[in-house]
Design an enzyme around this catalytic site. Structure first.
Site, PDB file in Angstrom:
ATOM      1  N   THR A  66      -4.948  13.638   4.798  1.00 32.18           N
ATOM      2  CA  THR A  66      -3.542  13.852   5.179  1.00 32.18           C
ATOM      3  C   THR A  66      -3.398  15.201   5.899  1.00 32.18           C
ATOM      4  OG1 THR A  66      -2.950  12.641   3.184  1.00 32.18           O
ATOM      5  CG2 THR A  66      -1.174  13.789   4.336  1.00 32.18           C
ATOM      6  N   ASP A  93      -0.158  10.769  -4.735  1.00 30.96           N
ATOM      7  CA  ASP A  93       0.956  11.445  -4.055  1.00 30.96           C
ATOM      8  C   ASP A  93       1.215  12.692  -4.916  1.00 30.96           C
ATOM      9  OD1 ASP A  93       3.066  10.933  -1.769  1.00 30.96           O
ATOM     10  OD2 ASP A  93       4.246  11.666  -3.445  1.00 30.96           O
ATOM     11  N   GLN A 114       6.962   4.363   4.093  1.00 32.32           N
ATOM     12  CA  GLN A 114       5.574   3.899   4.062  1.00 32.32           C
ATOM     13  C   GLN A 114       5.392   2.630   4.894  1.00 32.32           C
ATOM     14  OE1 GLN A 114       3.560   5.822   1.563  1.00 32.32           O
ATOM     15  NE2 GLN A 114       1.922   5.176   2.923  1.00 32.32           N
ATOM     16  N   SER A 121      -7.083   5.715   3.431  1.00 31.33           N
ATOM     17  CA  SER A 121      -7.003   4.760   2.319  1.00 31.33           C
ATOM     18  C   SER A 121      -7.301   3.346   2.826  1.00 31.33           C
ATOM     19  CB  SER A 121      -5.597   4.767   1.705  1.00 31.33           C
ATOM     20  OG  SER A 121      -5.459   5.807   0.773  1.00 31.33           O
ATOM     21  N   LYS A 152       0.854  -1.199   0.000  1.00 35.96           N
ATOM     22  CA  LYS A 152       0.000   0.000   0.000  1.00 35.96           C
ATOM     23  C   LYS A 152       0.876   1.230   0.000  1.00 35.96           C
ATOM     24  CE  LYS A 152      -3.861   2.159   0.196  1.00 35.96           C
ATOM     25  NZ  LYS A 152      -3.442   2.850  -1.052  1.00 35.96           N
ATOM     26  N   ASN A 187      -2.646  19.154  -2.456  1.00 32.80           N
ATOM     27  CA  ASN A 187      -3.646  18.452  -1.644  1.00 32.80           C
ATOM     28  C   ASN A 187      -3.392  18.614  -0.144  1.00 32.80           C
ATOM     29  OD1 ASN A 187      -3.958  15.625  -0.092  1.00 32.80           O
ATOM     30  ND2 ASN A 187      -5.741  15.999  -1.364  1.00 32.80           N
ATOM     31  N   LYS A 242       5.623   2.093  -2.895  1.00 32.12           N
ATOM     32  CA  LYS A 242       5.485   3.409  -3.532  1.00 32.12           C
ATOM     33  C   LYS A 242       5.809   3.234  -5.000  1.00 32.12           C
ATOM     34  CE  LYS A 242       4.644   7.692  -2.225  1.00 32.12           C
ATOM     35  NZ  LYS A 242       3.943   8.165  -1.003  1.00 32.12           N
TER      36      LYS A 242
HETATM   37  P1  NDP Z   1       0.481  17.818  -4.713  1.00 31.84           P
HETATM   38  O1  NDP Z   1       1.006  17.417  -6.035  1.00 31.84           O
HETATM   39  O2  NDP Z   1      -0.976  17.998  -4.545  1.00 31.84           O
HETATM   40  O3  NDP Z   1       1.176  19.181  -4.254  1.00 31.84           O
HETATM   41  C1  NDP Z   1       2.560  19.248  -4.131  1.00 31.84           C
HETATM   42  C2  NDP Z   1       2.951  20.650  -3.695  1.00 31.84           C
HETATM   43  O4  NDP Z   1       4.308  20.626  -3.315  1.00 31.84           O
HETATM   44  C3  NDP Z   1       2.819  21.667  -4.815  1.00 31.84           C
HETATM   45  O5  NDP Z   1       2.532  22.919  -4.269  1.00 31.84           O
HETATM   46  C4  NDP Z   1       4.215  21.630  -5.431  1.00 31.84           C
HETATM   47  O6  NDP Z   1       4.594  22.817  -6.096  1.00 31.84           O
HETATM   48  C5  NDP Z   1       5.080  21.448  -4.209  1.00 31.84           C
HETATM   49  N1  NDP Z   1       6.314  20.763  -4.594  1.00 31.84           N
HETATM   50  C6  NDP Z   1       6.415  19.545  -5.176  1.00 31.84           C
HETATM   51  N2  NDP Z   1       7.703  19.262  -5.443  1.00 31.84           N
HETATM   52  C7  NDP Z   1       8.407  20.324  -5.025  1.00 31.84           C
HETATM   53  C8  NDP Z   1       9.790  20.622  -5.022  1.00 31.84           C
HETATM   54  N3  NDP Z   1      10.699  19.754  -5.518  1.00 31.84           N
HETATM   55  N4  NDP Z   1      10.170  21.817  -4.486  1.00 31.84           N
HETATM   56  C9  NDP Z   1       9.242  22.688  -3.998  1.00 31.84           C
HETATM   57  N5  NDP Z   1       7.928  22.453  -3.981  1.00 31.84           N
HETATM   58  C10 NDP Z   1       7.516  21.288  -4.481  1.00 31.84           C
HETATM   59  O7  NDP Z   1       1.051  16.742  -3.684  1.00 31.84           O
HETATM   60  P2  NDP Z   1       0.544  16.408  -2.209  1.00 31.84           P
HETATM   61  O8  NDP Z   1       0.020  17.618  -1.553  1.00 31.84           O
HETATM   62  O9  NDP Z   1      -0.293  15.194  -2.289  1.00 31.84           O
HETATM   63  O10 NDP Z   1       1.913  15.956  -1.518  1.00 31.84           O
HETATM   64  C11 NDP Z   1       2.723  16.849  -0.777  1.00 31.84           C
HETATM   65  C12 NDP Z   1       3.610  16.053   0.164  1.00 31.84           C
HETATM   66  O11 NDP Z   1       2.796  15.289   1.060  1.00 31.84           O
HETATM   67  C13 NDP Z   1       4.541  15.038  -0.498  1.00 31.84           C
HETATM   68  O12 NDP Z   1       5.733  14.960   0.255  1.00 31.84           O
HETATM   69  C14 NDP Z   1       3.775  13.726  -0.364  1.00 31.84           C
HETATM   70  O13 NDP Z   1       4.635  12.604  -0.411  1.00 31.84           O
HETATM   71  C15 NDP Z   1       3.182  13.921   1.016  1.00 31.84           C
HETATM   72  N6  NDP Z   1       2.038  13.093   1.346  1.00 31.84           N
HETATM   73  C16 NDP Z   1       0.923  13.098   0.553  1.00 31.84           C
HETATM   74  C17 NDP Z   1      -0.162  12.329   0.893  1.00 31.84           C
HETATM   75  C18 NDP Z   1      -1.418  12.362   0.119  1.00 31.84           C
HETATM   76  O14 NDP Z   1      -2.385  11.734   0.563  1.00 31.84           O
HETATM   77  N7  NDP Z   1      -1.505  13.075  -0.993  1.00 31.84           N
HETATM   78  C19 NDP Z   1      -0.126  11.441   2.067  1.00 31.84           C
HETATM   79  C20 NDP Z   1       1.068  11.578   2.882  1.00 31.84           C
HETATM   80  C21 NDP Z   1       2.103  12.362   2.496  1.00 31.84           C
HETATM   81  P3  NDP Z   1       4.775  22.811  -7.693  1.00 31.84           P
HETATM   82  O15 NDP Z   1       3.379  22.899  -8.225  1.00 31.84           O
HETATM   83  O16 NDP Z   1       5.600  24.010  -7.976  1.00 31.84           O
HETATM   84  O17 NDP Z   1       5.463  21.515  -8.044  1.00 31.84           O
HETATM   85  O1  2IT Z   2       2.752   9.100   1.452  1.00 31.76           O
HETATM   86  C1  2IT Z   2       1.608   8.635   1.629  1.00 31.76           C
HETATM   87  O2  2IT Z   2       1.268   8.133   2.692  1.00 31.76           O
HETATM   88  C2  2IT Z   2       0.653   8.722   0.513  1.00 31.76           C
HETATM   89  N1  2IT Z   2       0.981   9.281  -0.527  1.00 31.76           N
HETATM   90  C3  2IT Z   2      -0.702   8.098   0.634  1.00 31.76           C
HETATM   91  C4  2IT Z   2      -0.634   6.634   0.350  1.00 31.76           C
HETATM   92  C5  2IT Z   2      -1.955   5.922   0.258  1.00 31.76           C
HETATM   93  O3  2IT Z   2      -1.894   4.749  -0.100  1.00 31.76           O
HETATM   94  O4  2IT Z   2      -2.999   6.499   0.543  1.00 31.76           O
END
Ligand code: NDP
Ligand code: 2IT
Length: 461
Positions: free
Chosen positions: A223, A180, A125, A393, A104, A254, A140
């Site tokens: 999250t 992600d 993870q 999830s 997962k 997100n 992942k």
């Molecule tokens: P999104 O794609 O929705 O948003 C990512 C955000 O982070 C954007 O604003 C993006 O800006 C910025 N970003 C991405 N890469 C970079 C970089 N290299 N340098 C600076 N800014 C960056 O992703 P999420 O919100 O889903 O994910 C954000 C974080 O949360 C990640 O680390 C992810 O692994 C973690 N996460 C997400 C989960 C989920 O359920 N979605 C669960 C647990 C953790 P830009 O548009 O400029 O790229």
């Molecule tokens: O980093 C994380 O925990 C996620 N991107 C969510 C993973 C999931 O299976 O919901």
């Protein structure tokens, strides 16, 4: 639990040598995978004393086994862009550990995706999923595909091409991907559509689906909400709450959006958002109305956060900057790995920040983590603080298996309970003699012990 974790039987200097020797071996097997080394090193430092105190772990070589994936799938993704050019990307799925449940973890579409990044995320993870209390292994995947500037048609064709290969390897009892970075509701829709077409089944093989067709209530929010609940629990250990606190948040995707939403709901004021180009600061607070505008900007129009400063008077845009110079009580790194460096951490602490809850995975460098721990602030590492997403999830998998649905309130209550239990576990395993809670050690040990016990119980396989 098969072992005792109460006290270390080995001197600190010996533990350091054992960790160094272990890391040399890991690095020699995974040259250049720096993010993976960083994630493993942090965990090894936390769990080595437990391993040394418990011959059963040492003899079964649990840590050595946990850092090598069960399997890695690498594949070519070929698709055609809007100008009829053939495009080629690299696709991956890293199945790190299936010890406590089906694989997962999310899928990341970003140009910087490579095997080392996905191994670090899959390794985190495994322990994160273990912390959730739900039966999920760790994985992942993703691709070095840049979603920025691509039309909906291109995104759809890419997702279909990606699924043409991935579909061989997923299933509700096998491996269940989710979103992600770069993979949100739109991409999950296209991925699932192709999965359904190829498999001919309506299985719960992906989470983060729309609630119209099998998705869980509150999965998009989970999250960000969870990271705020975790901060609330950390503050409660000092008799405080979120009410009236000033918070900085990085990212604008997100996780960042729903972090701001829950901060507003619990009486705090979020004053920053960012993307990879810069940061906006709004000292009046990013209230619900402004957040609704941000959601439209990012999720529908796919715009840049700089546009916020043109839209809302009194806010400013800091090109090329991260939010960490902006004074705050609380910080929520919610963008990407290593976005908080040592100097950022020092600046945060100097400006009075005393609680950091990581929505992103491994957003703080090891040096930044040391700054937070030495300053004895409340520091919630990603694998604990952002576990709400994968936890919901897990609830989605459970609903799909039972052909049922849960109400929003029900899911929210479960999310709160799970975040609370993760917090309790971190405190249990992370409290120092002087009562300071090292949430890094707590999360690593609590997550590790469950997986290590499963490894022993399931034999040498
Ligand atoms: P999104 O794609 O929705 O948003 C990512 C955000 O982070 C954007 O604003 C993006 O800006 C910025 N970003 C991405 N890469 C970079 C970089 N290299 N340098 C600076 N800014 C960056 O992703 P999420 O919100 O889903 O994910 C954000 C974080 O949360 C990640 O680390 C992810 O692994 C973690 N996460 C997400 C989960 C989920 O359920 N979605 C669960 C647990 C953790 P830009 O548009 O400029 O790229
Ligand atoms: O980093 C994380 O925990 C996620 N991107 C969510 C993973 C999931 O299976 O919901």
């Amino acid at each position: 639990m098969l072992v005792t974790v109460s006290k270390s039987v080995v001197a600190k200097s010996d533990i350091d040598s054992l960790v160094n020797a272990f890391m040399e071996s890991v690095i020699s097997q995974s040259t250049g995978q720096t993010e993976f080394h960083q994630a493993v090193h942090e965990v090894a430092k936390s769990v080595m004393p437990i391993i040394q105190a418990n011959p059963i772990y040492r003899e079964a070589k649990v840590l050595e086994r946990l850092v090598i994936p069960d399997s890695v799938i690498m594949f070519r993704v070929v698709w055609v862009d809007d100008s009829n050019e053939v495009r080629i990307n690299n696709g991956y799925r890293v199945r790190m550990s299936g010890l406590i449940g089906p694989y997962k973890g999310g899928l990341r579409f970003h140009p910087l995706v490579n095997l080392g990044v996905l191994k670090f995320l899959a390794f985190e993870q495994v322990l994160k999923n273990s912390l959730t209390t739900l039966p999920m292994g760790g994985a992942k995947g993703g691709a070095d595909f840049n979603t920025k500037g691509r039309s909906d048609g291109e995104i759809m064709r890419f997702c279909q091409a990606f699924m043409n290969e991935l579909f061989h390897y997923i299933g509700p009892d096998i491996d269940v991907p989710a979103g992600d970075i770069g993979v949100g509701e739109r991409e999950i829709g296209y991925l699932y559509g192709q999965y359904r077409k190829l498999s001919g089944c309506f299985h719960g093989s992906i989470t983060g689906k729309s609630t119209n067709w099998g998705g869980s209530q509150l999965r998009p929010e989970a999250t960000g909400y969870g990271s705020v609940y975790f901060a609330n629990d950390m503050l409660a250990t000092r008799g405080e709450s979120l009410e009236g606190k000033i918070a900085t948040v990085s990212g604008s995707g997100n996780v960042a959006q729903y972090t701001v939403e829950k901060l507003n709901a619990l009486g705090a004021k979020a004053i920053t958002l960012s993307d990879s180009n810069g940061t906006i600061v709004d000292n009046d607070g990013i209230n619900y109305e402004k957040l609704a505008w941000v959601k439209q900007l990012k999720n529908i129009h796919r715009g840049r956060i700089s546009e916020y400063a043109n839209q809302f008077k009194g806010s400013t845009y800091l090109p090329g900057k991260r939010p960490w110079d902006v004074p705050c009580d609380l910080a929520f790194p919610s963008a990407t790995q290593n976005e908080v460096e040592e100097e950022d951490a020092k600046q945060l602490v100097k400006n009075g920040c005393y609680c950091v809850s990581e929505g992103a995975n491994m957003p703080s460098t090891p040096e930044a983590v040391d700054v937070f721990l030495n300053a004895r602030i409340l520091y919630g590492p990603g694998k604990a603080a952002n576990a709400g997403g994968v936890a919901v999830s897990g609830l989605e998998m459970n609903q799909n298996a039972g052909c049922m649905r849960r109400s929003r309130d029900d899911v929210d209550n479960q999310l709160r309970c799970i975040m609370h239990s993760i917090h309790e576990n971190c405190v249990k395993f992370g409290r120092n003699g002087d009562s300071f809670v090292d949430y890094v050690r707590g999360a690593n040990i609590a997550g590790f012990v469950k997986v290590a016990d499963a490894m022993i119980q399931q034999g040498i396989v």
